[in-house]
Scaffold this motif. Structure first.
Motif, mmCIF file in Angstrom:
data_model
loop_
_atom_site.group_PDB
_atom_site.id
_atom_site.type_symbol
_atom_site.label_atom_id
_atom_site.label_comp_id
_atom_site.label_asym_id
_atom_site.label_seq_id
_atom_site.Cartn_x
_atom_site.Cartn_y
_atom_site.Cartn_z
ATOM 1 N N CYS A 32 1.276 -1.331 0.108
ATOM 2 C CA CYS A 32 0.343 -0.430 -0.526
ATOM 3 C C CYS A 32 1.112 0.813 0.106
ATOM 4 O O CYS A 32 1.771 1.146 1.183
ATOM 5 N N ARG A 33 0.680 1.862 -0.938
ATOM 6 C CA ARG A 33 1.610 3.340 -1.039
ATOM 7 C C ARG A 33 0.998 4.530 -0.316
ATOM 8 O O ARG A 33 -0.195 4.526 -0.588
ATOM 9 N N PHE A 34 1.317 4.600 0.566
ATOM 10 C CA PHE A 34 1.582 6.186 1.053
ATOM 11 C C PHE A 34 1.943 7.605 0.461
ATOM 12 O O PHE A 34 1.337 8.438 0.402
ATOM 13 N N GLY A 35 3.028 7.496 0.138
ATOM 14 C CA GLY A 35 3.497 8.730 -0.776
ATOM 15 C C GLY A 35 4.865 8.673 -0.734
ATOM 16 O O GLY A 35 6.100 7.955 -0.693
ATOM 17 N N ASP A 36 5.566 9.816 -0.907
ATOM 18 C CA ASP A 36 6.651 10.501 -0.607
ATOM 19 C C ASP A 36 7.751 11.007 0.323
ATOM 20 O O ASP A 36 7.128 11.949 0.760
ATOM 21 N N VAL A 37 8.280 10.979 0.945
ATOM 22 C CA VAL A 37 9.533 10.931 1.997
ATOM 23 C C VAL A 37 10.168 12.489 1.632
ATOM 24 O O VAL A 37 10.870 12.029 1.191
ATOM 25 N N GLN A 38 9.393 13.372 2.526
ATOM 26 C CA GLN A 38 11.063 14.244 2.453
ATOM 27 C C GLN A 38 11.495 14.312 4.590
ATOM 28 O O GLN A 38 10.607 15.091 5.270
ATOM 29 N N ALA A 39 12.595 14.176 4.682
ATOM 30 C CA ALA A 39 13.198 14.408 5.625
ATOM 31 C C ALA A 39 13.867 14.731 6.590
ATOM 32 O O ALA A 39 15.562 14.138 5.459
ATOM 33 N N ASN A 40 14.109 14.911 7.405
ATOM 34 C CA ASN A 40 15.556 14.806 7.974
ATOM 35 C C ASN A 40 16.320 14.124 9.082
ATOM 36 O O ASN A 40 15.510 13.114 9.967
ATOM 37 N N GLU A 68 2.536 23.011 -4.910
ATOM 38 C CA GLU A 68 2.245 22.547 -3.180
ATOM 39 C C GLU A 68 1.432 21.242 -2.797
ATOM 40 O O GLU A 68 0.708 20.942 -3.050
ATOM 41 N N PRO A 69 2.544 20.026 -2.750
ATOM 42 C CA PRO A 69 1.544 18.758 -3.026
ATOM 43 C C PRO A 69 1.476 18.916 -1.951
ATOM 44 O O PRO A 69 1.049 19.263 -0.059
ATOM 45 N N MET A 103 7.889 14.867 6.682
ATOM 46 C CA MET A 103 7.102 15.207 6.484
ATOM 47 C C MET A 103 6.310 13.613 5.126
ATOM 48 O O MET A 103 7.364 13.477 4.213
ATOM 49 N N ILE A 104 5.230 13.314 4.523
ATOM 50 C CA ILE A 104 5.043 12.499 3.740
ATOM 51 C C ILE A 104 3.699 13.100 2.613
ATOM 52 O O ILE A 104 3.465 13.392 3.385
ATOM 53 N N PHE A 105 4.249 13.037 1.366
ATOM 54 C CA PHE A 105 3.600 13.534 0.530
ATOM 55 C C PHE A 105 2.764 13.011 -0.110
ATOM 56 O O PHE A 105 3.259 11.956 -0.883
ATOM 57 N N ASP A 106 2.123 13.241 -1.184
ATOM 58 C CA ASP A 106 1.408 12.569 -1.656
ATOM 59 C C ASP A 106 1.937 12.524 -3.830
ATOM 60 O O ASP A 106 2.652 11.758 -3.215
ATOM 61 N N HIS A 107 2.517 12.721 -3.766
ATOM 62 C CA HIS A 107 3.768 13.454 -4.511
ATOM 63 C C HIS A 107 4.439 14.431 -4.799
ATOM 64 O O HIS A 107 3.992 15.454 -4.378
ATOM 65 N N LEU A 108 5.594 13.695 -4.683
ATOM 66 C CA LEU A 108 6.484 15.504 -4.940
ATOM 67 C C LEU A 108 7.857 15.183 -6.228
ATOM 68 O O LEU A 108 7.466 14.276 -7.026
ATOM 69 N N ASP A 109 7.170 16.273 -6.630
ATOM 70 C CA ASP A 109 7.373 16.635 -8.260
ATOM 71 C C ASP A 109 8.283 18.115 -7.935
ATOM 72 O O ASP A 109 7.250 18.954 -7.522
ATOM 73 N N ASP A 110 8.938 18.214 -8.689
ATOM 74 C CA ASP A 110 8.690 19.595 -9.449
ATOM 75 C C ASP A 110 8.323 20.222 -9.680
ATOM 76 O O ASP A 110 7.997 21.676 -9.638
ATOM 77 N N THR A 111 7.663 19.802 -10.491
ATOM 78 C CA THR A 111 6.352 20.543 -11.114
ATOM 79 C C THR A 111 5.068 20.964 -10.327
ATOM 80 O O THR A 111 4.234 21.086 -10.704
ATOM 81 N N ILE A 112 5.205 20.094 -9.097
ATOM 82 C CA ILE A 112 3.793 20.744 -8.450
ATOM 83 C C ILE A 112 4.615 21.976 -7.156
ATOM 84 O O ILE A 112 5.660 21.434 -6.578
#
Length: 298
Positions: A26-34, A60-61, A49-58
């Motif tokens: 089950c996919r939660f999303g993309d993680v950005q973390a320290n 406000e994910p 934080m977990i975001f639905d999708h992290l992409d340079d084109t988005i």
């Protein structure tokens, strides 16, 4: 990467991005973390934080959850605090698929995951949002938006109102107990109000098929390998039930069926199915068949 002096704690940190994080397929999303290492306490610290999708084109994910905690590799242990905003619940299917399947939807609230790697403990206070689930042995799918509570040994459903696919109401209460999400025991009670209680397609060799609507009380209890279903209720409206007796040389060979005058609407069918024939689930029922219902024997 941030590198600290030998006299500092933590010693260094890494800002990392991990794509497609999930659990149990089950996919939660993309993680950005320290992520930092605290050598003094032999811990890996996590703040992300977990975001639905992290992409340079988005620009406000969509935020799925905030995650903080630590891992202790030497102790094979961890503590993770998750504050979900709308985290998918499909990962639960891995543990409950035998008796509750196809779980969809999300949850908000607070979740703590902790313990050693070999035995995870979870506590949670979450609100289920547009959650759907299927009961495999009845074929019915239900939907709920309500609060669910979880501690280290149980999942509690306190006085929920759920709906079937036609938005009929069912009042639901009970709990699932478990041992680290293994060895589930059910203790559930449902009160359908003209709601769908059976929805099984016609299949060759199947004992029961049809769609049944009911009022009354339903009790589901026992360990997950020996589930019992007790029903005390009446069929309602456009119910249709097909009961296959293929293989019997004559109708009276099926001693658990009573045949009566179909114009007599006061008869109560008392049906007991031999446990040896139906080990999972066992079903004992006391049902009143009303004139609008259709009962077919094959």
């Amino acid at each position: 990467i941030g590198l600290y002096s030998l006299f500092s704690s933590p010693m260094f940190t890494v800002n990392a991005m991990v794509k497609d994080v999930g659990l149990n397929n089950c996919r939660f999303g993309d993680v950005q973390a320290n992520v930092s290492i605290n050598e003094e306490h032999s811990q890996i610290l996590i703040d992300g934080m977990i975001f639905d999708h992290l992409d340079d084109t988005i620009a406000e994910p969509k935020l799925v959850a905030n995650v903080t905690g630590h891992v202790e590799p030497g102790e094979h242990a961890w503590f993770i605090d998750i504050q979900p905003d709308s985290i998918p619940l499909g990962f639960i299917n891995h543990w409950t698929d035998a008796f509750i399947s196809d779980i969809s939807g999300g949850a908000t609230g607070s979740v703590q995951v902790f313990g050693r790697y070999a035995g995870v403990w979870v506590t949670a206070r979450v609100k289920a949002q547009n959650v759907g689930l299927t009961i495999p042995f009845t074929g019915c799918r239900y939907f709920v938006t309500d609060s669910v509570f979880m501690d280290s040994t149980s999942i509690n459903f306190p006085n929920l109102t759920i709906h079937d696919i036609e938005v009929n109401r069912i009042y639901f209460n009970g709990r699932l107990t478990h041992r680290c999400f293994n060895g589930f025991t059910l203790d559930l009670e449902a009160q359908p109000v003209h709601a769908m209680a059976l929805n099984l397609p016609d299949k060759k060799g199947e004992l029961l098929s049809g769609r049944v609507y009911a009022d009354g009380n339903v009790y589901i209890y026992g360990p997950d390998k020996d589930i019992h279903l007790d029903v005390d209720g009446a069929t309602f409206g456009k119910s249709r039930l097909r009961f296959s007796i293929d293989g019997a040389s004559s109708a009276h060979d099926n001693s658990f069926i009573t045949f009566v005058d179909h114009t007599d609407t006061t008869v109560l069918f008392n049906t007991h199915v031999d446990d040896r024939e139906f080990a999972d689930p066992d079903q004992d029922s006391d049902k009143e068949w009303v004139p609008d219902s259709k009962f077919t024997l094959n």
